[in-house]
Design a protein around this motif. Structure first.
Motif, PDB file in Angstrom:
ATOM      1  N   SER A 179      -1.824 -13.144  -4.058  1.00  0.00           N
ATOM      2  CA  SER A 179      -1.537 -11.946  -4.287  1.00  0.00           C
ATOM      3  C   SER A 179      -0.080 -12.557  -4.141  1.00  0.00           C
ATOM      4  CB  SER A 179      -1.534 -11.196  -2.608  1.00  0.00           C
ATOM      5  OG  SER A 179      -2.905 -10.263  -3.083  1.00  0.00           O
ATOM      6  N   VAL A 180       0.669 -12.194  -5.008  1.00  0.00           N
ATOM      7  CA  VAL A 180       2.365 -11.893  -5.266  1.00  0.00           C
ATOM      8  C   VAL A 180       2.844 -10.960  -5.097  1.00  0.00           C
ATOM      9  CG1 VAL A 180       3.746 -13.143  -6.434  1.00  0.00           C
ATOM     10  CG2 VAL A 180       1.586 -14.201  -7.396  1.00  0.00           C
ATOM     11  N   TYR A 181       4.089 -10.928  -4.121  1.00  0.00           N
ATOM     12  CA  TYR A 181       4.674  -9.833  -3.896  1.00  0.00           C
ATOM     13  C   TYR A 181       6.063  -9.599  -4.837  1.00  0.00           C
ATOM     14  CZ  TYR A 181       0.818 -10.073  -0.414  1.00  0.00           C
ATOM     15  OH  TYR A 181      -1.077  -9.875   0.249  1.00  0.00           O
ATOM     16  N   THR A 182       6.297  -9.040  -4.406  1.00  0.00           N
ATOM     17  CA  THR A 182       7.856  -8.796  -5.449  1.00  0.00           C
ATOM     18  C   THR A 182       8.216  -7.635  -4.447  1.00  0.00           C
ATOM     19  OG1 THR A 182       7.558  -9.527  -7.328  1.00  0.00           O
ATOM     20  CG2 THR A 182       9.442  -8.606  -7.148  1.00  0.00           C
ATOM     21  N   LEU A 183       9.579  -7.497  -4.050  1.00  0.00           N
ATOM     22  CA  LEU A 183      10.904  -6.375  -3.703  1.00  0.00           C
ATOM     23  C   LEU A 183      11.317  -5.485  -5.097  1.00  0.00           C
ATOM     24  CD1 LEU A 183      11.930  -3.988  -1.334  1.00  0.00           C
ATOM     25  CD2 LEU A 183      13.809  -5.314  -1.275  1.00  0.00           C
ATOM     26  N   PRO A 184      11.148  -4.227  -5.273  1.00  0.00           N
ATOM     27  CA  PRO A 184      10.923  -3.949  -6.550  1.00  0.00           C
ATOM     28  C   PRO A 184      12.552  -3.562  -6.631  1.00  0.00           C
ATOM     29  CG  PRO A 184       9.572  -2.936  -5.983  1.00  0.00           C
ATOM     30  CD  PRO A 184       9.801  -3.585  -5.319  1.00  0.00           C
ATOM     31  N   PRO A 185      13.731  -3.820  -7.226  1.00  0.00           N
ATOM     32  CA  PRO A 185      14.378  -3.565  -7.466  1.00  0.00           C
ATOM     33  C   PRO A 185      15.153  -2.063  -7.070  1.00  0.00           C
ATOM     34  CG  PRO A 185      14.146  -3.509  -9.878  1.00  0.00           C
ATOM     35  CD  PRO A 185      13.378  -3.886  -9.122  1.00  0.00           C
ATOM     36  N   GLY A 235       1.066  -1.087   0.050  1.00  0.00           N
ATOM     37  CA  GLY A 235      -0.162   0.080   0.169  1.00  0.00           C
ATOM     38  C   GLY A 235       0.449   1.287   0.466  1.00  0.00           C
ATOM     39  N   ARG A 236       2.420   0.758   0.428  1.00  0.00           N
ATOM     40  CA  ARG A 236       2.900   2.448   0.148  1.00  0.00           C
ATOM     41  C   ARG A 236       3.878   1.761  -0.588  1.00  0.00           C
ATOM     42  NH1 ARG A 236       4.632   1.055   5.427  1.00  0.00           N
ATOM     43  NH2 ARG A 236       6.663   1.387   5.110  1.00  0.00           N
ATOM     44  N   ALA A 237       4.050   1.188  -1.657  1.00  0.00           N
ATOM     45  CA  ALA A 237       4.909   0.934  -2.866  1.00  0.00           C
ATOM     46  C   ALA A 237       6.380   1.012  -2.810  1.00  0.00           C
ATOM     47  CB  ALA A 237       4.371   2.025  -3.582  1.00  0.00           C
ATOM     48  N   ILE A 238       6.571   0.072  -0.898  1.00  0.00           N
ATOM     49  CA  ILE A 238       7.618  -0.867  -0.893  1.00  0.00           C
ATOM     50  C   ILE A 238       7.576  -1.843  -1.278  1.00  0.00           C
ATOM     51  CG2 ILE A 238       9.148  -1.493   1.142  1.00  0.00           C
ATOM     52  CD1 ILE A 238       8.756   1.639   0.701  1.00  0.00           C
ATOM     53  N   VAL A 265       5.599  -4.488  -4.541  1.00  0.00           N
ATOM     54  CA  VAL A 265       4.757  -4.724  -5.579  1.00  0.00           C
ATOM     55  C   VAL A 265       4.288  -5.805  -5.681  1.00  0.00           C
ATOM     56  CG1 VAL A 265       4.347  -4.670  -8.206  1.00  0.00           C
ATOM     57  CG2 VAL A 265       5.767  -3.135  -7.349  1.00  0.00           C
ATOM     58  N   ASP A 266       2.107  -5.727  -5.774  1.00  0.00           N
ATOM     59  CA  ASP A 266       1.817  -7.005  -5.524  1.00  0.00           C
ATOM     60  C   ASP A 266       1.254  -6.684  -6.523  1.00  0.00           C
ATOM     61  OD1 ASP A 266      -0.276  -4.623  -4.770  1.00  0.00           O
ATOM     62  OD2 ASP A 266      -1.201  -5.666  -3.454  1.00  0.00           O
ATOM     63  N   VAL A 267       0.698  -8.490  -6.948  1.00  0.00           N
ATOM     64  CA  VAL A 267      -0.115  -8.919  -8.336  1.00  0.00           C
ATOM     65  C   VAL A 267      -0.679 -10.318  -8.116  1.00  0.00           C
ATOM     66  CG1 VAL A 267       1.360  -7.884 -10.442  1.00  0.00           C
ATOM     67  CG2 VAL A 267       2.052 -10.134  -9.833  1.00  0.00           C
ATOM     68  N   GLU A 268      -1.926 -10.069  -8.537  1.00  0.00           N
ATOM     69  CA  GLU A 268      -2.304 -10.966  -8.339  1.00  0.00           C
ATOM     70  C   GLU A 268      -3.036 -12.188  -9.462  1.00  0.00           C
ATOM     71  OE1 GLU A 268      -5.264 -11.532  -6.486  1.00  0.00           O
ATOM     72  OE2 GLU A 268      -4.688  -9.796  -5.322  1.00  0.00           O
ATOM     73  N   ARG A 269      -2.669 -13.566  -8.938  1.00  0.00           N
ATOM     74  CA  ARG A 269      -1.990 -14.527  -9.930  1.00  0.00           C
ATOM     75  C   ARG A 269      -2.830 -15.590  -9.383  1.00  0.00           C
ATOM     76  NH1 ARG A 269       4.494 -15.448 -10.506  1.00  0.00           N
ATOM     77  NH2 ARG A 269       4.899 -13.263 -11.401  1.00  0.00           N
ATOM     78  N   ASP A 270      -3.846 -16.619 -10.168  1.00  0.00           N
ATOM     79  CA  ASP A 270      -4.862 -17.676  -9.600  1.00  0.00           C
ATOM     80  C   ASP A 270      -5.221 -17.021  -7.940  1.00  0.00           C
ATOM     81  OD1 ASP A 270      -3.731 -18.505 -11.721  1.00  0.00           O
ATOM     82  OD2 ASP A 270      -1.639 -19.436 -10.828  1.00  0.00           O
TER      83      ASP A 270
END
Length: 168
Positions: A93-99, A80-83, A85-90
């Motif tokens: 929620s799948v999360y990633t820490l952006p570079p 929610g603070r854009a630290i 990135v979350d996307v919906e897969r199946d």
């Protein structure tokens, strides 16, 4: 000679984690100041434990040694603070820490909002568009994607140098 053991801060562990990306974030006092603005010491410690590849709440819960529900709350707060990135897969929620560059700082701090980006472009002495460093590195690692390669913009003296050298 006596050995001195210094406890490393969660922010130092987070910087180590960020530097696992192809384009890292070299430690500096400025970097630590930025991280202290973006995340708490506790959040920095949790982020430092996250994997490079996308992950779900279950994986974070295991790494953080907490319930999946608690992990999901933390992950959603950070997303929610854009630290993160979350996307919906199946339907999950799948999360990633952006570079760190371009990603982590730009997403969380909105470094180039529309007005500032427009001003940078309008006032630039030189503009260049070159190969995406991250995608190019992944291509060499045999993990390329279908996204366009020629997308990274540079401005002013950097753009002048890169275009003169044929890199942008």
């Amino acid at each position: 000679m006596a050995h001195r053991t210094l406890k490393r801060s969660s922010y130092e562990h987070l910087v180590d984690r960020l530097n696992r990306f192809p384009q890292g974030a070299p430690p500096s006092e400025t970097l630590y100041k930025i991280l202290r603005v973006l995340v708490t010491e506790r959040e920095a410690g949790l982020l430092a434990l996250l994997p490079i590849k996308p992950f779900g709440a279950h994986e974070a819960a295991k790494r953080w040694r907490m319930s999946e529900a608690d992990a999901r709350r933390v992950l959603d707060e950070l997303a929610g603070r854009a630290i993160l990135v979350d996307v919906e897969r199946d339907e999950q929620s799948v999360y990633t820490l952006p570079p760190p560059m371009a990603g982590f700082f730009e997403f969380s701090m909105h470094v180039l909002d529309y007005e500032r980006a427009s001003e940078v472009i309008r006032t630039a002495s030189h503009i260049g568009v070159g190969i995406c460093y991250c995608r190019h590195k992944m291509e060499h690692m045999g993990r390329s994607c279908d996204a366009p390669m020629e997308i990274c913009m540079t401005f002013n003296s950097s753009a002048e140098s890169l275009t003169r050298s044929g890199y942008a």
